[in-house]
Design an enzyme around this catalytic site. Structure first.
Site, mmCIF file in Angstrom:
data_model
loop_
_atom_site.group_PDB
_atom_site.id
_atom_site.type_symbol
_atom_site.label_atom_id
_atom_site.label_comp_id
_atom_site.label_asym_id
_atom_site.label_seq_id
_atom_site.Cartn_x
_atom_site.Cartn_y
_atom_site.Cartn_z
ATOM 1 N N ASP A 20 8.006 4.707 2.958
ATOM 2 C CA ASP A 20 6.845 4.499 2.073
ATOM 3 C C ASP A 20 5.959 5.699 2.120
ATOM 4 O O ASP A 20 6.466 7.043 2.789
ATOM 5 C CB ASP A 20 5.854 3.375 2.257
ATOM 6 C CG ASP A 20 5.380 3.347 3.928
ATOM 7 O OD1 ASP A 20 5.131 4.376 4.356
ATOM 8 O OD2 ASP A 20 4.999 2.302 4.213
ATOM 9 N N LEU A 21 4.779 5.830 1.605
ATOM 10 C CA LEU A 21 3.997 7.009 1.558
ATOM 11 C C LEU A 21 3.733 7.769 2.993
ATOM 12 O O LEU A 21 3.603 8.573 3.310
ATOM 13 C CB LEU A 21 2.606 6.879 0.813
ATOM 14 C CG LEU A 21 3.041 6.792 -0.987
ATOM 15 C CD1 LEU A 21 1.387 6.486 -1.314
ATOM 16 C CD2 LEU A 21 3.346 8.358 -1.214
#
Length: 135
Positions: A20-21
């Site tokens: 994810d980010l």
């Protein structure tokens, strides 16, 4: 709970697109790892998940308890350890852990509760229990 099956281990490696980010494996991806390992567990016991479905038998997750301890990052090698136990007449509980290969750090532990259906009706999963040594 009844007796527990032997634990099997499957090896995985984190792929970049699973992050994810924050640069860590997204929480939902861990459920994919766990599912793949459960299917591998069945296969190692002579059961094919797809063939079970074709034959009218479905093992469905009815509850998932997941305790996330640490995060995996890109390229990490890890093991998914899986064992099973019977709970009552109709449920199988898969006990699963994810640990890093390099240092054995516990990433997560999970209990996945599964009920078995035959032609969409709950059944006692005798065929599965027999194959995985829980009868």
């Amino acid at each position: 709970m009844d007796k527990q099956s032997k634990t099997i281990e499957l090896e995985f490696q984190v792929r970049d697109y699973e992050l994810d980010l924050q640069g860590i494996v997204n929480n939902s991806v861990y459920q994919n790892y766990l599912e793949h390992a459960r299917h591998g567990f069945l296969k190692l016991h002579g059961l094919d998940f797809s063939q079970l479905h074709i034959d009218g038998y479905d093992a469905v997750v009815i509850r998932a308890e997941i305790d996330y301890k640490k995060s995996l990052k890109s390229g990490n090698l890890f093991l998914v350890q899986t064992s099973a136990e019977r709970e009552g007449r109709l449920k199988i509980v898969f006990n699963q852990k994810i640990v890093t290969i390099s240092d054995g750090i516990l990433i997560l532990q999970a209990k996945i509760f599964v009920a078995c259906l035959h032609n969409n009706k709950p059944i006692e999963p005798l065929q599965i229990l027999d194959k995985i040594g829980l009868l």
